[in-house]
Design a protein around this motif. Structure first.
Motif, mmCIF file in Angstrom:
data_model
loop_
_atom_site.group_PDB
_atom_site.id
_atom_site.type_symbol
_atom_site.label_atom_id
_atom_site.label_comp_id
_atom_site.label_asym_id
_atom_site.label_seq_id
_atom_site.Cartn_x
_atom_site.Cartn_y
_atom_site.Cartn_z
ATOM 1 N N ALA A 42 0.816 -1.221 0.000
ATOM 2 C CA ALA A 42 0.000 0.000 0.000
ATOM 3 C C ALA A 42 0.848 1.268 0.000
ATOM 4 N N GLU A 43 1.982 1.246 0.692
ATOM 5 C CA GLU A 43 2.760 2.470 0.858
ATOM 6 C C GLU A 43 3.900 2.645 -0.133
ATOM 7 N N THR A 44 4.646 1.566 -0.414
ATOM 8 C CA THR A 44 5.874 1.736 -1.202
ATOM 9 C C THR A 44 6.127 0.594 -2.168
ATOM 10 N N PHE A 45 5.092 0.090 -2.807
ATOM 11 C CA PHE A 45 5.245 -1.061 -3.705
ATOM 12 C C PHE A 45 6.283 -0.806 -4.791
ATOM 13 N N SER A 46 6.312 0.383 -5.345
ATOM 14 C CA SER A 46 7.228 0.681 -6.455
ATOM 15 C C SER A 46 8.695 0.661 -6.028
ATOM 16 N N ASP A 47 8.969 0.753 -4.731
ATOM 17 C CA ASP A 47 10.354 0.712 -4.242
ATOM 18 C C ASP A 47 10.985 -0.672 -4.408
ATOM 19 N N ALA A 48 10.213 -1.706 -4.190
ATOM 20 C CA ALA A 48 10.747 -3.075 -4.249
ATOM 21 C C ALA A 48 9.619 -4.057 -4.560
ATOM 22 N N PRO A 49 9.118 -4.049 -5.789
ATOM 23 C CA PRO A 49 7.966 -4.903 -6.114
ATOM 24 C C PRO A 49 8.216 -6.393 -5.911
ATOM 25 N N LEU A 50 9.408 -6.877 -6.212
ATOM 26 C CA LEU A 50 9.696 -8.300 -6.021
ATOM 27 C C LEU A 50 9.643 -8.666 -4.540
ATOM 28 N N SER A 51 10.301 -7.902 -3.718
ATOM 29 C CA SER A 51 10.312 -8.182 -2.277
ATOM 30 C C SER A 51 8.913 -8.148 -1.683
ATOM 31 N N TYR A 52 8.148 -7.133 -2.033
ATOM 32 C CA TYR A 52 6.823 -6.987 -1.455
ATOM 33 C C TYR A 52 5.850 -8.033 -1.986
ATOM 34 N N SER A 53 6.017 -8.415 -3.229
ATOM 35 C CA SER A 53 5.186 -9.490 -3.786
ATOM 36 C C SER A 53 5.499 -10.818 -3.099
ATOM 37 N N LEU A 54 6.760 -11.068 -2.821
ATOM 38 C CA LEU A 54 7.137 -12.298 -2.114
ATOM 39 C C LEU A 54 6.587 -12.313 -0.691
ATOM 40 N N SER A 55 6.552 -11.153 -0.057
ATOM 41 C CA SER A 55 5.945 -11.082 1.275
ATOM 42 C C SER A 55 4.461 -11.424 1.210
ATOM 43 N N ALA A 56 3.781 -10.977 0.158
ATOM 44 C CA ALA A 56 2.362 -11.295 -0.021
ATOM 45 C C ALA A 56 2.163 -12.786 -0.290
ATOM 46 N N VAL A 57 3.028 -13.374 -1.098
ATOM 47 C CA VAL A 57 2.961 -14.819 -1.359
ATOM 48 C C VAL A 57 3.164 -15.590 -0.054
ATOM 49 N N ALA A 58 4.146 -15.178 0.735
ATOM 50 C CA ALA A 58 4.381 -15.837 2.026
ATOM 51 C C ALA A 58 3.143 -15.743 2.909
ATOM 52 N N ALA A 59 2.495 -14.586 2.917
ATOM 53 C CA ALA A 59 1.286 -14.407 3.728
ATOM 54 C C ALA A 59 0.203 -15.396 3.310
ATOM 55 N N VAL A 60 -0.019 -15.528 2.017
ATOM 56 C CA VAL A 60 -1.039 -16.464 1.515
ATOM 57 C C VAL A 60 -0.675 -17.900 1.896
ATOM 58 N N VAL A 61 0.589 -18.245 1.758
ATOM 59 C CA VAL A 61 1.042 -19.594 2.114
ATOM 60 C C VAL A 61 0.777 -19.866 3.595
ATOM 61 N N TYR A 62 1.094 -18.914 4.455
ATOM 62 C CA TYR A 62 0.867 -19.106 5.889
ATOM 63 C C TYR A 62 -0.614 -19.204 6.232
ATOM 64 N N ILE A 63 -1.443 -18.423 5.560
ATOM 65 C CA ILE A 63 -2.891 -18.486 5.803
ATOM 66 C C ILE A 63 -3.437 -19.856 5.402
ATOM 67 N N VAL A 64 -3.088 -20.313 4.204
ATOM 68 C CA VAL A 64 -3.589 -21.608 3.723
ATOM 69 C C VAL A 64 -3.042 -22.750 4.591
ATOM 70 N N ALA A 65 -1.774 -22.682 4.958
ATOM 71 C CA ALA A 65 -1.193 -23.728 5.809
ATOM 72 C C ALA A 65 -1.892 -23.772 7.169
ATOM 73 N N THR A 66 -2.186 -22.624 7.733
ATOM 74 C CA THR A 66 -2.876 -22.578 9.028
ATOM 75 C C THR A 66 -4.239 -23.257 8.932
ATOM 76 N N ILE A 67 -4.983 -22.915 7.905
ATOM 77 C CA ILE A 67 -6.306 -23.529 7.713
ATOM 78 C C ILE A 67 -6.165 -25.028 7.488
ATOM 79 N N ALA A 68 -5.235 -25.419 6.636
ATOM 80 C CA ALA A 68 -5.061 -26.840 6.303
ATOM 81 C C ALA A 68 -4.673 -27.665 7.527
ATOM 82 N N LEU A 69 -3.846 -27.108 8.392
ATOM 83 C CA LEU A 69 -3.422 -27.842 9.581
ATOM 84 C C LEU A 69 -4.556 -28.064 10.574
ATOM 85 N N THR A 70 -5.575 -27.227 10.518
ATOM 86 C CA THR A 70 -6.690 -27.389 11.458
ATOM 87 C C THR A 70 -7.727 -28.396 10.979
#
Length: 147
Positions: A42-70
């Motif tokens: 939201a604030e600085t995507f253009s500064d490091a799009p690869l890094s911030y996109s990877l952080s978003a991918v990690a977030a999705v992975v953690y959300i899905v893994a949390t649900i799957a483990l339950t």
């Protein structure tokens, strides 16, 4: 014991002890990675799009893994294995690349330097998750016992 009682007891046993702690840590990382990626994008995507996109991918992975483990179905068990395996691969690849080619990652991600910014939890967690999944497989009833 009825089939419903057996299923309920099986489900309850899955999320006790270490399993409960593992799910809690996955949930915490899901919240942290989601919050971090949301603010970064939201604030600085253009500064490091690869890094911030990877952080978003990690977030999705953690959300899905949390649900799957339950969950206690064979399908969710496979989803847990897939997401946790992807997580480990991501941590190893991004961690290695962030050391060898730091210019690719102008800003840190959840998985940079093997999760150093998160106390290396992103490196250790998928290993523990895989260990736990291997010790708690889903037992699918045979067709003969359901008839």
């Amino acid at each position: 014991m009825t089939d419903n009682q057996t299923e309920s007891a099986t489900r309850t046993r899955r999320v006790t002890g270490v399993g409960r702690l593992l799910i809690a840590v996955y949930g915490l990382l899901a919240l942290a990675a989601t919050g971090r990626s949301f603010v970064q994008i939201a604030e600085t995507f253009s500064d490091a799009p690869l890094s911030y996109s990877l952080s978003a991918v990690a977030a999705v992975v953690y959300i899905v893994a949390t649900i799957a483990l339950t969950q206690r179905s064979a399908a969710w068990y496979r989803v847990a294995w897939i997401t946790i395996s992807f997580e480990l691969l991501g941590v190893l690849v991004v961690g290695a690349l962030s050391l060898v080619y730091p210019e690719l990652f102008q800003h840190k991600t959840v998985w940079s330097v093997f999760g150093r910014g998160y106390g290396f939890v992103p490196l250790v967690l998928p290993i523990l998750g895989m260990w736990w999944l291997s010790r708690h497989p889903v037992r699918v009833p045979s067709r003969e016992s359901t008839s």
